[in-house]
Every structure is written in C-alpha cells, then in structure tokens.
Design a protein around this motif. Structure first.
Motif, PDB file in Angstrom:
ATOM      1  N   LYS A  11       0.845  -1.197   0.000  1.00 10.89           N
ATOM      2  CA  LYS A  11       0.000   0.000   0.000  1.00 10.89           C
ATOM      3  C   LYS A  11       0.883   1.251   0.000  1.00 10.89           C
ATOM      4  CE  LYS A  11      -3.538   2.467   2.665  1.00 10.89           C
ATOM      5  NZ  LYS A  11      -4.473   2.392   3.805  1.00 10.89           N
ATOM      6  N   LEU A  12       1.869   1.303   0.887  1.00 12.33           N
ATOM      7  CA  LEU A  12       2.782   2.450   0.938  1.00 12.33           C
ATOM      8  C   LEU A  12       3.605   2.567  -0.342  1.00 12.33           C
ATOM      9  CD1 LEU A  12       3.943   2.232   4.654  1.00 12.33           C
ATOM     10  CD2 LEU A  12       2.330   3.871   3.627  1.00 12.33           C
ATOM     11  N   HIS A  13       3.953   1.415  -0.927  1.00 11.44           N
ATOM     12  CA  HIS A  13       4.674   1.390  -2.199  1.00 11.44           C
ATOM     13  C   HIS A  13       3.829   2.065  -3.283  1.00 11.44           C
ATOM     14  CE1 HIS A  13       7.324  -0.421  -5.305  1.00 11.44           C
ATOM     15  NE2 HIS A  13       6.211  -0.613  -5.984  1.00 11.44           N
ATOM     16  N   TRP A  14       2.535   1.711  -3.358  1.00 10.47           N
ATOM     17  CA  TRP A  14       1.635   2.304  -4.357  1.00 10.47           C
ATOM     18  C   TRP A  14       1.521   3.811  -4.137  1.00 10.47           C
ATOM     19  CZ3 TRP A  14      -2.674   5.239  -4.699  1.00 10.47           C
ATOM     20  CH2 TRP A  14      -3.302   5.292  -5.942  1.00 10.47           C
ATOM     21  N   ILE A  15       1.323   4.224  -2.894  1.00 11.19           N
ATOM     22  CA  ILE A  15       1.175   5.656  -2.596  1.00 11.19           C
ATOM     23  C   ILE A  15       2.450   6.412  -2.994  1.00 11.19           C
ATOM     24  CG2 ILE A  15       0.956   7.333  -0.723  1.00 11.19           C
ATOM     25  CD1 ILE A  15      -0.892   5.230   0.677  1.00 11.19           C
ATOM     26  N   LYS A  16       3.604   5.879  -2.632  1.00 12.72           N
ATOM     27  CA  LYS A  16       4.871   6.549  -2.916  1.00 12.72           C
ATOM     28  C   LYS A  16       5.124   6.701  -4.416  1.00 12.72           C
ATOM     29  CE  LYS A  16       9.861   5.973  -2.309  1.00 12.72           C
ATOM     30  NZ  LYS A  16      10.914   5.153  -1.686  1.00 12.72           N
ATOM     31  N   HIS A  17       4.891   5.641  -5.176  1.00 11.71           N
ATOM     32  CA  HIS A  17       5.277   5.636  -6.588  1.00 11.71           C
ATOM     33  C   HIS A  17       4.172   6.069  -7.546  1.00 11.71           C
ATOM     34  CE1 HIS A  17       9.172   4.063  -5.632  1.00 11.71           C
ATOM     35  NE2 HIS A  17       8.601   3.117  -4.904  1.00 11.71           N
ATOM     36  N   ASN A  29       2.233   8.733  -6.861  1.00 11.01           N
ATOM     37  CA  ASN A  29       2.042  10.171  -6.642  1.00 11.01           C
ATOM     38  C   ASN A  29       0.558  10.537  -6.597  1.00 11.01           C
ATOM     39  OD1 ASN A  29       4.824  10.815  -6.544  1.00 11.01           O
ATOM     40  ND2 ASN A  29       4.886  10.628  -8.769  1.00 11.01           N
ATOM     41  N   CYS A  30      -0.245   9.620  -6.090  1.00 19.98           N
ATOM     42  CA  CYS A  30      -1.698   9.823  -5.977  1.00 19.98           C
ATOM     43  C   CYS A  30      -2.127   9.603  -4.532  1.00 19.98           C
ATOM     44  CB  CYS A  30      -2.456   8.821  -6.848  1.00 19.98           C
ATOM     45  SG  CYS A  30      -2.166   8.964  -8.615  1.00 19.98           S
ATOM     46  N   ASP A  31      -3.282  10.138  -4.186  1.00 22.46           N
ATOM     47  CA  ASP A  31      -3.903   9.819  -2.905  1.00 22.46           C
ATOM     48  C   ASP A  31      -4.473   8.421  -2.979  1.00 22.46           C
ATOM     49  OD1 ASP A  31      -3.361  12.333  -1.816  1.00 22.46           O
ATOM     50  OD2 ASP A  31      -5.234  13.165  -2.605  1.00 22.46           O
ATOM     51  N   TRP A  32      -4.546   7.757  -1.825  1.00 26.14           N
ATOM     52  CA  TRP A  32      -5.150   6.422  -1.765  1.00 26.14           C
ATOM     53  C   TRP A  32      -6.609   6.548  -2.196  1.00 26.14           C
ATOM     54  CZ3 TRP A  32      -3.174   1.844  -1.845  1.00 26.14           C
ATOM     55  CH2 TRP A  32      -3.896   0.730  -1.421  1.00 26.14           C
ATOM     56  N   PRO A  33      -7.071   5.717  -3.131  1.00 23.46           N
ATOM     57  CA  PRO A  33      -8.439   5.863  -3.654  1.00 23.46           C
ATOM     58  C   PRO A  33      -9.510   5.489  -2.631  1.00 23.46           C
ATOM     59  CG  PRO A  33      -7.407   3.917  -4.565  1.00 23.46           C
ATOM     60  CD  PRO A  33      -6.355   4.624  -3.756  1.00 23.46           C
ATOM     61  N   SER A  34     -10.713   5.943  -2.901  1.00 21.66           N
ATOM     62  CA  SER A  34     -11.837   5.650  -2.001  1.00 21.66           C
ATOM     63  C   SER A  34     -12.552   4.363  -2.374  1.00 21.66           C
ATOM     64  CB  SER A  34     -12.830   6.816  -2.009  1.00 21.66           C
ATOM     65  OG  SER A  34     -13.338   7.009  -3.309  1.00 21.66           O
ATOM     66  N   GLN A  35     -12.285   3.818  -3.567  1.00 22.59           N
ATOM     67  CA  GLN A  35     -12.929   2.577  -3.996  1.00 22.59           C
ATOM     68  C   GLN A  35     -11.892   1.581  -4.507  1.00 22.59           C
ATOM     69  OE1 GLN A  35     -16.073   2.995  -6.816  1.00 22.59           O
ATOM     70  NE2 GLN A  35     -17.359   4.182  -5.446  1.00 22.59           N
ATOM     71  N   CYS A  36     -12.204   0.315  -4.323  1.00 21.58           N
ATOM     72  CA  CYS A  36     -11.403  -0.797  -4.820  1.00 21.58           C
ATOM     73  C   CYS A  36     -11.197  -0.642  -6.331  1.00 21.58           C
ATOM     74  CB  CYS A  36     -12.165  -2.094  -4.505  1.00 21.58           C
ATOM     75  SG  CYS A  36     -11.335  -3.608  -5.017  1.00 21.58           S
ATOM     76  N   SER A  37     -10.080  -1.127  -6.837  1.00 24.48           N
ATOM     77  CA  SER A  37      -9.759  -1.033  -8.267  1.00 24.48           C
ATOM     78  C   SER A  37     -10.568  -1.999  -9.128  1.00 24.48           C
ATOM     79  CB  SER A  37      -8.273  -1.312  -8.487  1.00 24.48           C
ATOM     80  OG  SER A  37      -7.483  -0.359  -7.825  1.00 24.48           O
ATOM     81  N   ASN A  38     -11.119  -3.054  -8.526  1.00 23.85           N
ATOM     82  CA  ASN A  38     -11.934  -4.027  -9.260  1.00 23.85           C
ATOM     83  C   ASN A  38     -13.187  -3.331  -9.799  1.00 23.85           C
ATOM     84  OD1 ASN A  38     -13.610  -6.112 -10.128  1.00 23.85           O
ATOM     85  ND2 ASN A  38     -13.226  -7.402  -8.338  1.00 23.85           N
ATOM     86  N   ALA A  39     -13.438  -3.476 -11.094  1.00 25.72           N
ATOM     87  CA  ALA A  39     -14.577  -2.804 -11.735  1.00 25.72           C
ATOM     88  C   ALA A  39     -15.924  -3.206 -11.129  1.00 25.72           C
ATOM     89  CB  ALA A  39     -14.586  -3.106 -13.231  1.00 25.72           C
ATOM     90  N   ASP A  40     -16.010  -4.398 -10.531  1.00 21.22           N
ATOM     91  CA  ASP A  40     -17.272  -4.883  -9.974  1.00 21.22           C
ATOM     92  C   ASP A  40     -17.395  -4.649  -8.473  1.00 21.22           C
ATOM     93  OD1 ASP A  40     -18.117  -5.825 -12.465  1.00 21.22           O
ATOM     94  OD2 ASP A  40     -17.089  -7.744 -12.173  1.00 21.22           O
ATOM     95  N   CYS A  41     -16.545  -3.833  -7.902  1.00 23.58           N
ATOM     96  CA  CYS A  41     -16.543  -3.649  -6.451  1.00 23.58           C
ATOM     97  C   CYS A  41     -16.559  -2.164  -6.103  1.00 23.58           C
ATOM     98  CB  CYS A  41     -15.289  -4.303  -5.868  1.00 23.58           C
ATOM     99  SG  CYS A  41     -15.180  -4.201  -4.073  1.00 23.58           S
ATOM    100  N   HIS A  42     -17.257  -1.842  -5.016  1.00 20.54           N
ATOM    101  CA  HIS A  42     -17.312  -0.457  -4.547  1.00 20.54           C
ATOM    102  C   HIS A  42     -16.863  -0.328  -3.095  1.00 20.54           C
ATOM    103  CE1 HIS A  42     -19.190   0.720  -8.254  1.00 20.54           C
ATOM    104  NE2 HIS A  42     -20.031  -0.281  -8.119  1.00 20.54           N
ATOM    105  N   ARG A  43     -16.200  -1.377  -2.584  1.00 18.21           N
ATOM    106  CA  ARG A  43     -15.688  -1.330  -1.213  1.00 18.21           C
ATOM    107  C   ARG A  43     -14.457  -0.424  -1.136  1.00 18.21           C
ATOM    108  NH1 ARG A  43     -16.483  -6.786  -2.375  1.00 18.21           N
ATOM    109  NH2 ARG A  43     -18.143  -7.776  -1.201  1.00 18.21           N
ATOM    110  N   LYS A  44     -14.080  -0.111   0.076  1.00 18.46           N
ATOM    111  CA  LYS A  44     -12.888   0.701   0.321  1.00 18.46           C
ATOM    112  C   LYS A  44     -11.643  -0.190   0.198  1.00 18.46           C
ATOM    113  CE  LYS A  44     -10.863   3.809   3.630  1.00 18.46           C
ATOM    114  NZ  LYS A  44     -11.105   4.689   4.743  1.00 18.46           N
TER     115      LYS A  44
END
Length: 101
Positions: free
Chosen positions: A30-36, A38-53
């Motif tokens: 998670k910290l690796h993604w945030i660091k590299h 250059n974005c804020d942590w998203p509010s929704q899961c990346s899976n197109a069929d999911c809306h969880r955090k």
C-alpha cells in the motif's frame, strides 16, 4: 512504468499467488503504491465490480503480459483467484522500483 487504466487495458487482470509476504522497503505494498503513484489512496477498490474501500496494495498481472503491478484492492478482492477487470482511471505501479532496493 506506471499505467493509467483505460478501456481494454482494464480487461483480464489476476492476482499473483503467494506474493503478499515478499518484502518492499517502502513498508507495505500500500505504501509502495502511494509513494510511486504520486496519488492519494483511492476511495474505492480497483476491481470494476466492487465499490468497497481498498485496504491494501496487491500484486497483480495483466493477462496480456505486463510486468507485475501493484493496485489498491479491498480485502475481499485481494483474495480473488479468478480474473477480474479494473475500473477506468486506476493507476498501477510497477512492483519492482529502483528506489525500493
């Protein structure tokens, strides 16, 4: 190379098995993604069929042969073993970054 997912690039992703325990000097994927990303942590899961955090950065691979990427997924989707699609606009981060070694 980080990617911003659009259209067909979002079709056919899969979690890589047994890689959650591989270390990264960033402290977590998670910290690796945030660091590299250059974005804020998203509010929704990346899976197109999911809306969880999303709760963690997860090691995935695009079926078209991309190098291992890290994306934000919720706890439920981080355990999926089948293929899934990503939402448009998701930012992927290469798992192996020079700055982490």
């Amino acid at each position: 190379m980080n990617m911003v997912i659009e259209g067909l690039d979002g079709i056919g992703w899969k979690r890589r098995r047994d890689t959650a325990d591989q270390p990264c000097q960033c402290g977590s994927w998670k910290l690796h993604w945030i660091k590299h990303s250059n974005c804020d942590w998203p509010s929704q899961c990346s899976n197109a069929d999911c809306h969880r955090k999303p709760t963690k950065g997860v090691d995935v691979r695009w079926l078209s042969g991309s190098r291992p990427q890290i994306i934000p997924l919720c706890n439920h989707c981080s355990k999926k073993t089948d293929h899934f699609n990503l939402k448009d606009g998701v930012v992927t981060v290469l798992k192996h970054q020079y700055e982490c070694s």
